[in-house]
Write an enzyme that holds these catalytic residues in place. Structure first.
Site, PDB file in Angstrom:
ATOM      1  N   ARG A  69       8.310  45.379  33.140  1.00  0.00           N
ATOM      2  CA  ARG A  69       7.739  46.113  31.987  1.00  0.00           C
ATOM      3  C   ARG A  69       6.415  45.753  31.914  1.00  0.00           C
ATOM      4  O   ARG A  69       5.452  46.680  31.456  1.00  0.00           O
ATOM      5  CB  ARG A  69       8.613  45.781  30.561  1.00  0.00           C
ATOM      6  CG  ARG A  69       9.179  46.925  29.861  1.00  0.00           C
ATOM      7  CD  ARG A  69      10.012  46.500  29.165  1.00  0.00           C
ATOM      8  NE  ARG A  69      10.150  45.201  28.653  1.00  0.00           N
ATOM      9  CZ  ARG A  69      10.579  44.523  27.817  1.00  0.00           C
ATOM     10  NH1 ARG A  69      11.311  45.152  27.070  1.00  0.00           N
ATOM     11  NH2 ARG A  69      10.391  43.237  27.801  1.00  0.00           N
ATOM     12  N   LYS A 166      24.877  35.557  37.602  1.00  0.00           N
ATOM     13  CA  LYS A 166      25.715  35.163  36.341  1.00  0.00           C
ATOM     14  C   LYS A 166      24.818  34.884  34.994  1.00  0.00           C
ATOM     15  O   LYS A 166      23.570  34.835  35.267  1.00  0.00           O
ATOM     16  CB  LYS A 166      26.304  33.917  36.650  1.00  0.00           C
ATOM     17  CG  LYS A 166      25.576  32.728  36.660  1.00  0.00           C
ATOM     18  CD  LYS A 166      26.164  31.339  36.132  1.00  0.00           C
ATOM     19  CE  LYS A 166      25.222  30.321  35.591  1.00  0.00           C
ATOM     20  NZ  LYS A 166      25.682  29.133  35.402  1.00  0.00           N
ATOM     21  N   GLU A 234      25.273  16.477  35.517  1.00  0.00           N
ATOM     22  CA  GLU A 234      23.706  16.486  35.561  1.00  0.00           C
ATOM     23  C   GLU A 234      23.070  15.259  34.831  1.00  0.00           C
ATOM     24  O   GLU A 234      23.915  14.883  33.652  1.00  0.00           O
ATOM     25  CB  GLU A 234      23.550  18.005  34.853  1.00  0.00           C
ATOM     26  CG  GLU A 234      23.849  19.141  35.733  1.00  0.00           C
ATOM     27  CD  GLU A 234      23.298  20.420  35.131  1.00  0.00           C
ATOM     28  OE1 GLU A 234      22.411  20.820  35.283  1.00  0.00           O
ATOM     29  OE2 GLU A 234      24.540  21.118  34.786  1.00  0.00           O
ATOM     30  N   HIS A 258      31.241  28.253  38.670  1.00  0.00           N
ATOM     31  CA  HIS A 258      30.886  27.246  39.715  1.00  0.00           C
ATOM     32  C   HIS A 258      32.215  26.430  40.129  1.00  0.00           C
ATOM     33  O   HIS A 258      32.467  26.266  41.140  1.00  0.00           O
ATOM     34  CB  HIS A 258      29.907  26.239  39.551  1.00  0.00           C
ATOM     35  CG  HIS A 258      28.519  27.149  39.195  1.00  0.00           C
ATOM     36  ND1 HIS A 258      28.208  28.306  39.756  1.00  0.00           N
ATOM     37  CD2 HIS A 258      27.603  26.946  38.348  1.00  0.00           C
ATOM     38  CE1 HIS A 258      27.279  28.820  39.201  1.00  0.00           C
ATOM     39  NE2 HIS A 258      26.612  27.799  38.335  1.00  0.00           N
TER      40      HIS A 258
END
Ligand code: NAP
Length: 500
Positions: A69, A166, A234, A258
């Site tokens: 935009r 996702k 992680e 996942h």
């Protein structure tokens, strides 16, 4: 070199020599990226297209049309992409003369997804004779409106493909609404729902390992496998995207997509062909075979603060947050193959290391003949997704030397980087996935019923927490999650593999 990855390797079965290496170019196409100035497009999609262009997989006739935009002109867009490629693409690739040729393929159209601005300009850029793909790299709230606009403006035709990211819904109802809004104007064979885990080399290798080797199939069941552990850990927290994350949580952000995909590929029956619907039918059967999870089989956690700061709740900007950033659960697949061999899934933030793997834990030998030795542990097959993608098989052998017949555990280790040679950097999942969109291959994309089946299984678990206002357990950053996650396995006489 990195771009040798794009070649088709045809290797002599007996000598191991590379007989032919060649790039397989795709047909010319127009690809439109909605949200081309956003994070995903700039960090992942455009670098992925660039890498495929450098190796010669994308022909010169292809065109990439960015839209957003904001009021920037096409030159500023190209300059932005040039900078991004220096930052996010392979260093070697961004130094090639192909960079200039790639940038010449770019166009920019200022367009409002929800209004009329830009749609007729976009039509003018597209070539009627070529395939068209549209990447929806925008908020999911815009998926439906863009799909409708593509249809009503005639920008998309019956052979066009749309690619959506996702999260695909927040729960079953939202996923059904989203599916319905896309299916109103496009057929299922035109919709590519990305789960980028499916584009990872090691995840595809799981299918090769299972279905291209006769060795494993006779062992791939509860008679020989004690249990399976799937870990996606992680080391970083949620700071920077805490607000978004807090409205989602580990169950929605990681397990629903996942880890469920990893579970499906590990547990599914061999499909009759490596063909989109044959593979996806088998995955759906696994999801439908998942038994409801008992609340005692789920552990949720949030990393704690250190010195009063940097805890999950600080990063989420919500002092009363009940959202989990760690979850571990025991999952039973109710079918003949897996009855009595549970799957333990675990994912979390701020854990000891960034490490993802699928561990197939085989049963102990049924009878021990080495009486004076310690009982050997069952074999384990570890499929490492990151870091250092590869496969390790743990075996028991004799500890060398005199002085008794002792046993020890050794591993047969195959790191893909060294086994396949000269891999400077593995191919990013998006490279494979976007080329599959252009080729029209949906095998590595989720089908609508698959996404809905996953939500049908997940929703009741989340509803139980929400109804009870369940408080996640605190855990130390840099560890392996709440102590109760260890108890989850200890209760069954098992233990997690160490993270990292
Ligand atoms: P982002 O950085 O906020 O970018 C959004 C893009 O959409 C911008 O280019 C924005 O440009 C454009 N946009 C917003 N409203 C628009 C409108 N009305 N019409 C046309 N364009 C509009 O978001 P992102 O992080 O790239 O994420 C994009 C999608 O990927 C989301 O669905 C996200 O959930 C998913 N995803 C992202 C990641 C990631 O690593 N970032 C990972 C997995 C999934 P203007 O502001 O100029 O309009």
């Amino acid at each position: 070199m990195y771009w040798q990855l794009a070649v088709e390797r045809i290797t002599s079965r007996w000598t191991g020599q590379n007989l032919v290496s060649r790039v397989i170019p795709v047909d010319p196409f127009d690809i439109v990226i909605f949200g081309a100035t956003g994070d995903l497009a700039r960090r992942k999609i455009l670098p992925a297209l660039f890498h495929r262009f450098v190796v010669g997989q994308i022909p010169d006739e292809a065109r990439i049309i960015g839209t957003a935009r904001r009021d920037i002109n096409p030159c500023a867009f190209v300059a932005m992409v040039r900078n991004d490629l220096h930052a996010f693409a392979s260093t070697a690739a961004s130094k090639t003369e192909a960079l200039t040729r790639f940038l010449e393929r770019l166009q920019f159209v200022r367009l409002d997804a929800t209004g009329d601005m830009g749609w007729s300009d976009l039509t003018g850029f597209l070539r009627p004779e070529l395939k068209r793909a549209f990447c929806f790299s925008v908020s999911p709230t815009l998926f439906g409106p863009i799909a409708a606009k593509l249809y009503t403006t005639g920008v998309a035709h019956s052979e066009s493909r749309i690619v959506v990211e996702k999260p695909f819904g927040h729960n079953l109802y939202a996923a059904q609404q989203l599916n319905a809004s896309l299916l109103r104007n496009f057929s299922e064979r035109q919709i590519y729902r990305i789960d980028h885990y499916l584009g990872k080399e090691s995840v595809q290798n799981l299918m090769a390992l299972r279905f291209a080797n006769a060795l494993w199939e006779p062992l791939w069941n509860a008679r020989h496998i004690d249990h399976v552990q799937i870990t996606v850990a992680e080391s970083i927290g949620v700071s920077g995207r805490g607000e978004y994350y807090d409205s989602s949580g580990a169950m929605r952000d990681m397990i629903q997509n996942h880890l469920m995909q990893l579970l499906c590929l590990t547990a599914m029956e061999p499909p009759t062909r490596f063909e989109p619907n044959a593979v996806r039918d088998e995955k759906v059967k696994v999801i439908k075979a998942l038994q409801p999870v008992r609340s005692m089989d789920v552990v949720r956690g949030q990393y704690s603060a250190r010195d009063g700061k940097d805890g999950y709740r600080d990063h989420a900007g919500n002092a009363d947050s009940l959202t989990e950033c760690f979850v571990a659960l025991k999952v039973n697949v109710g079918n003949w193959r897996w009855a009595s061999a549970p799957f333990y899934l675990r994912t979390g933030k701020k854990l000891r290391a960034r490490s993802s793997e699928i561990a197939i834990m085989f049963r102990d030998p049924p009878h021990m003949i080495f009486q004076d030795s310690e009982w050997p542990r069952g074999n384990a097959l570890i499929i490492r997704l990151n870091p250092n993608e590869g496969i390790t098989l743990h075996n028991t052998i004799k500890d060398p030397g005199p002085g008794g017949f002792r046993l020890t555990d050794v591993s047969l280790d195959m790191a893909f980087a060294s086994a396949l040679g000269d891999l400077e950097k593995p191919q990013d999942a998006y490279e494979r996935l976007i080329m599959d969109v252009v080729r029209g291959d949906q095998t590595l994309f989720m089908r609508g019923d698959e996404v809905e089946a996953a939500w049908s299984w997940i929703d009741p678990i989340i509803a139980t927490w929400e109804d009870a206002r369940d408080v996640p357990l605190p855990y130390e950053p840099g560890g392996s999650g709440p102590e109760m996650a260890d108890v989850l396995l200890r209760r069954d006489g098992r233990e997690w593999r160490a993270i990292g």
